[in-house]
Motif scaffolding. Structure first.
Motif, PDB file in Angstrom:
ATOM      1  N   MET A   8       0.852  -1.183   0.000  1.00 55.73           N
ATOM      2  CA  MET A   8       0.000   0.000   0.000  1.00 55.73           C
ATOM      3  C   MET A   8       0.886   1.231   0.000  1.00 55.73           C
ATOM      4  SD  MET A   8      -3.219  -0.766   2.438  1.00 55.73           S
ATOM      5  CE  MET A   8      -3.826  -2.413   2.656  1.00 55.73           C
ATOM      6  N   ASN A   9       0.394   2.284  -0.623  1.00 56.76           N
ATOM      7  CA  ASN A   9       1.143   3.532  -0.731  1.00 56.76           C
ATOM      8  C   ASN A   9       1.101   4.316   0.576  1.00 56.76           C
ATOM      9  OD1 ASN A   9       1.997   3.840  -3.692  1.00 56.76           O
ATOM     10  ND2 ASN A   9      -0.092   3.062  -3.819  1.00 56.76           N
ATOM     11  N   ALA A  10       1.963   5.312   0.673  1.00 56.52           N
ATOM     12  CA  ALA A  10       2.073   6.141   1.878  1.00 56.52           C
ATOM     13  C   ALA A  10       2.023   7.619   1.496  1.00 56.52           C
ATOM     14  CB  ALA A  10       3.383   5.828   2.608  1.00 56.52           C
ATOM     15  N   ILE A  11       1.764   8.430   2.494  1.00 58.02           N
ATOM     16  CA  ILE A  11       1.739   9.882   2.344  1.00 58.02           C
ATOM     17  C   ILE A  11       3.163  10.394   2.106  1.00 58.02           C
ATOM     18  CG2 ILE A  11       1.266  12.050   3.576  1.00 58.02           C
ATOM     19  CD1 ILE A  11      -1.308  10.472   2.872  1.00 58.02           C
ATOM     20  N   HIS A  12       3.289  11.422   1.281  1.00 56.04           N
ATOM     21  CA  HIS A  12       4.567  12.123   1.089  1.00 56.04           C
ATOM     22  C   HIS A  12       4.600  13.289   2.076  1.00 56.04           C
ATOM     23  CE1 HIS A  12       4.271  10.804  -3.399  1.00 56.04           C
ATOM     24  NE2 HIS A  12       4.733   9.843  -2.649  1.00 56.04           N
ATOM     25  N   TRP A  13       5.630  13.348   2.903  1.00 54.73           N
ATOM     26  CA  TRP A  13       5.719  14.394   3.926  1.00 54.73           C
ATOM     27  C   TRP A  13       6.762  15.447   3.564  1.00 54.73           C
ATOM     28  CZ3 TRP A  13       1.935  14.694   7.137  1.00 54.73           C
ATOM     29  CH2 TRP A  13       1.187  13.543   7.410  1.00 54.73           C
ATOM     30  N   PRO A  14       6.372  16.725   3.597  1.00 54.00           N
ATOM     31  CA  PRO A  14       7.375  17.776   3.382  1.00 54.00           C
ATOM     32  C   PRO A  14       8.247  17.945   4.623  1.00 54.00           C
ATOM     33  CG  PRO A  14       5.235  18.760   3.825  1.00 54.00           C
ATOM     34  CD  PRO A  14       5.029  17.266   3.780  1.00 54.00           C
ATOM     35  N   GLU A  15       9.426  18.489   4.413  1.00 56.16           N
ATOM     36  CA  GLU A  15      10.347  18.754   5.520  1.00 56.16           C
ATOM     37  C   GLU A  15       9.657  19.625   6.563  1.00 56.16           C
ATOM     38  OE1 GLU A  15      14.667  20.867   6.213  1.00 56.16           O
ATOM     39  OE2 GLU A  15      14.199  20.063   4.232  1.00 56.16           O
ATOM     40  N   GLY A  16       9.850  19.279   7.818  1.00 56.73           N
ATOM     41  CA  GLY A  16       9.259  20.037   8.910  1.00 56.73           C
ATOM     42  C   GLY A  16       7.894  19.533   9.350  1.00 56.73           C
ATOM     43  N   TYR A  17       7.326  18.584   8.617  1.00 58.43           N
ATOM     44  CA  TYR A  17       5.987  18.087   8.942  1.00 58.43           C
ATOM     45  C   TYR A  17       5.948  16.567   9.080  1.00 58.43           C
ATOM     46  CZ  TYR A  17       4.271  22.761   8.313  1.00 58.43           C
ATOM     47  OH  TYR A  17       4.056  24.101   8.469  1.00 58.43           O
ATOM     48  N   VAL A  18       7.077  15.938   9.320  1.00 58.40           N
ATOM     49  CA  VAL A  18       7.148  14.486   9.445  1.00 58.40           C
ATOM     50  C   VAL A  18       6.459  14.063  10.743  1.00 58.40           C
ATOM     51  CG1 VAL A  18       8.726  12.517   9.682  1.00 58.40           C
ATOM     52  CG2 VAL A  18       9.239  14.362   8.062  1.00 58.40           C
ATOM     53  N   PRO A  19       5.555  13.079  10.682  1.00 57.68           N
ATOM     54  CA  PRO A  19       4.885  12.623  11.904  1.00 57.68           C
ATOM     55  C   PRO A  19       5.886  12.225  12.991  1.00 57.68           C
ATOM     56  CG  PRO A  19       3.851  11.643   9.977  1.00 57.68           C
ATOM     57  CD  PRO A  19       5.091  12.350   9.496  1.00 57.68           C
ATOM     58  N   GLY A  20       5.531  12.554  14.219  1.00 54.70           N
ATOM     59  CA  GLY A  20       6.401  12.278  15.358  1.00 54.70           C
ATOM     60  C   GLY A  20       7.342  13.413  15.675  1.00 54.70           C
ATOM     61  N   LEU A  21       7.484  14.350  14.731  1.00 60.83           N
ATOM     62  CA  LEU A  21       8.381  15.486  14.940  1.00 60.83           C
ATOM     63  C   LEU A  21       7.613  16.805  15.013  1.00 60.83           C
ATOM     64  CD1 LEU A  21      11.268  14.435  12.519  1.00 60.83           C
ATOM     65  CD2 LEU A  21      11.061  14.001  14.985  1.00 60.83           C
ATOM     66  N   THR A  22       6.283  16.708  15.151  1.00 60.25           N
ATOM     67  CA  THR A  22       5.427  17.884  15.285  1.00 60.25           C
ATOM     68  C   THR A  22       4.605  17.733  16.568  1.00 60.25           C
ATOM     69  OG1 THR A  22       3.607  16.890  14.031  1.00 60.25           O
ATOM     70  CG2 THR A  22       5.257  18.150  12.768  1.00 60.25           C
ATOM     71  N   GLY A  72      -3.920   3.078 -12.368  1.00 56.54           N
ATOM     72  CA  GLY A  72      -3.428   2.248 -11.277  1.00 56.54           C
ATOM     73  C   GLY A  72      -2.620   2.996 -10.235  1.00 56.54           C
ATOM     74  N   HIS A  73      -2.437   4.301 -10.430  1.00 58.27           N
ATOM     75  CA  HIS A  73      -1.709   5.117  -9.452  1.00 58.27           C
ATOM     76  C   HIS A  73      -2.710   5.784  -8.510  1.00 58.27           C
ATOM     77  CE1 HIS A  73       2.176   4.629 -11.366  1.00 58.27           C
ATOM     78  NE2 HIS A  73       1.573   4.821 -12.519  1.00 58.27           N
ATOM     79  N   PRO A  74      -2.359   5.932  -7.239  1.00 60.22           N
ATOM     80  CA  PRO A  74      -3.302   6.537  -6.292  1.00 60.22           C
ATOM     81  C   PRO A  74      -3.470   8.030  -6.523  1.00 60.22           C
ATOM     82  CG  PRO A  74      -1.178   6.222  -5.232  1.00 60.22           C
ATOM     83  CD  PRO A  74      -1.084   5.579  -6.596  1.00 60.22           C
ATOM     84  N   GLY A  75      -4.619   8.534  -6.094  1.00 62.98           N
ATOM     85  CA  GLY A  75      -4.828   9.973  -6.044  1.00 62.98           C
ATOM     86  C   GLY A  75      -4.176  10.526  -4.794  1.00 62.98           C
ATOM     87  N   ARG A  76      -3.580  11.693  -4.930  1.00 65.41           N
ATOM     88  CA  ARG A  76      -2.927  12.360  -3.804  1.00 65.41           C
ATOM     89  C   ARG A  76      -3.310  13.836  -3.811  1.00 65.41           C
ATOM     90  NH1 ARG A  76       1.340   9.636  -1.644  1.00 65.41           N
ATOM     91  NH2 ARG A  76       2.029   7.769  -2.738  1.00 65.41           N
ATOM     92  N   VAL A  77      -3.768  14.310  -2.684  1.00 69.07           N
ATOM     93  CA  VAL A  77      -4.003  15.736  -2.524  1.00 69.07           C
ATOM     94  C   VAL A  77      -3.567  16.118  -1.119  1.00 69.07           C
ATOM     95  CG1 VAL A  77      -6.453  15.504  -1.830  1.00 69.07           C
ATOM     96  CG2 VAL A  77      -5.637  17.652  -2.852  1.00 69.07           C
ATOM     97  N   ALA A  78      -2.874  17.250  -1.021  1.00 65.04           N
ATOM     98  CA  ALA A  78      -2.384  17.716   0.276  1.00 65.04           C
ATOM     99  C   ALA A  78      -2.319  19.238   0.255  1.00 65.04           C
ATOM    100  CB  ALA A  78      -1.003  17.131   0.571  1.00 65.04           C
ATOM    101  N   TRP A  79      -2.412  19.797   1.457  1.00 64.87           N
ATOM    102  CA  TRP A  79      -2.288  21.244   1.567  1.00 64.87           C
ATOM    103  C   TRP A  79      -1.607  21.623   2.870  1.00 64.87           C
ATOM    104  CZ3 TRP A  79      -7.123  18.851   1.161  1.00 64.87           C
ATOM    105  CH2 TRP A  79      -7.853  18.731   2.350  1.00 64.87           C
ATOM    106  N   HIS A  80      -0.951  22.774   2.809  1.00 65.92           N
ATOM    107  CA  HIS A  80      -0.453  23.432   4.015  1.00 65.92           C
ATOM    108  C   HIS A  80      -1.539  24.397   4.429  1.00 65.92           C
ATOM    109  CE1 HIS A  80       2.088  26.842   5.847  1.00 65.92           C
ATOM    110  NE2 HIS A  80       1.822  25.960   6.782  1.00 65.92           N
ATOM    111  N   GLY A  81      -1.992  24.264   5.662  1.00 62.24           N
ATOM    112  CA  GLY A  81      -2.998  25.174   6.188  1.00 62.24           C
ATOM    113  C   GLY A  81      -2.440  25.924   7.373  1.00 62.24           C
ATOM    114  N   TRP A  82      -2.947  27.136   7.604  1.00 59.70           N
ATOM    115  CA  TRP A  82      -2.473  27.918   8.732  1.00 59.70           C
ATOM    116  C   TRP A  82      -3.579  28.822   9.256  1.00 59.70           C
ATOM    117  CZ3 TRP A  82      -1.048  28.558   3.712  1.00 59.70           C
ATOM    118  CH2 TRP A  82      -1.327  29.782   3.105  1.00 59.70           C
ATOM    119  N   ALA A  83      -3.472  29.131  10.542  1.00 59.52           N
ATOM    120  CA  ALA A  83      -4.377  30.066  11.202  1.00 59.52           C
ATOM    121  C   ALA A  83      -3.539  30.878  12.179  1.00 59.52           C
ATOM    122  CB  ALA A  83      -5.492  29.311  11.940  1.00 59.52           C
TER     123      ALA A  83
END
Length: 174
Positions: A3-17, A93-104
């Motif tokens: 199974m595929n995984a999420i692509h994480w940008p630098e600074g947002y890797v799980p466990g480090l936020t 056969g490739h997964p759909g991927r959508v991601a955003w940086h959100g801020w408040a």
């Protein structure tokens, strides 16, 4: 089966936020093409997810998100400005991927919240679809969300997944 995984940008890797939420469903009888339009058009989110409101795309963009698009919505009591930083529709056969940086909040303020919210939608054998949503969060509000029990992010994102699947089933039945 891999199974595929999420692509994480630098600074947002799980466990480090300050906070991380992961929700996933695998359902039979639907495919990525049934799910994708409901997710790729932010204006449709409030129709199946009650914790999403007042969605608007900036700069005359939309209705479908594209990489780089700016948009606004309200969720979890936060007014969120966001920018799509990954958009790949499911195909071939490739997964759909959508991601955003959100801020408040303002940069440097105690109430500043920064998130990376990512979705992966992939077809699996046997007429099943997998929908994975994960979000990392930074800032004092993220630490407060992390400490809250029950976890509002886990529960809210599960509601989003359930609403998304229900809406896709209703659309398919028409």
């Amino acid at each position: 089966m891999k199974m595929n995984a999420i692509h994480w940008p630098e600074g947002y890797v799980p466990g480090l936020t300050e906070n991380f939420a992961s929700n996933e469903v695998i359902v039979a009888g639907l495919n990525a093409a049934d799910i994708w339009p409901l997710l790729a058009e932010p204006a449709r989110w409030p129709s199946y997810y009650a914790n999403s409101a007042n969605v608007r795309l900036h700069d005359g963009k939309g209705p479908v998100l594209a990489d780089g698009d700016r948009f606004y919505f309200e969720t979890f009591g936060f007014p969120v400005e966001a920018q799509c930083n990954e958009y790949v529709a499911p195909a071939g056969g490739h997964p759909g991927r959508v991601a955003w940086h959100g801020w408040a909040g303002e940069v440097g303020a105690d109430d500043r919240l920064d998130v990376h919210h990512a979705w992966l939608v992939e077809d699996l054998e046997g007429g099943r679809v997998r929908i994975l949503t994960q979000e990392t969060q930074k800032g004092k509000p993220a630490a407060e969300l992390h400490a809250a029990k029950p976890n509002p992010m886990i529960n809210g994102h599960q509601d989003w997944l359930v609403g998304l699947v229900d809406a896709a089933r209703m659309n398919k039945a028409r």
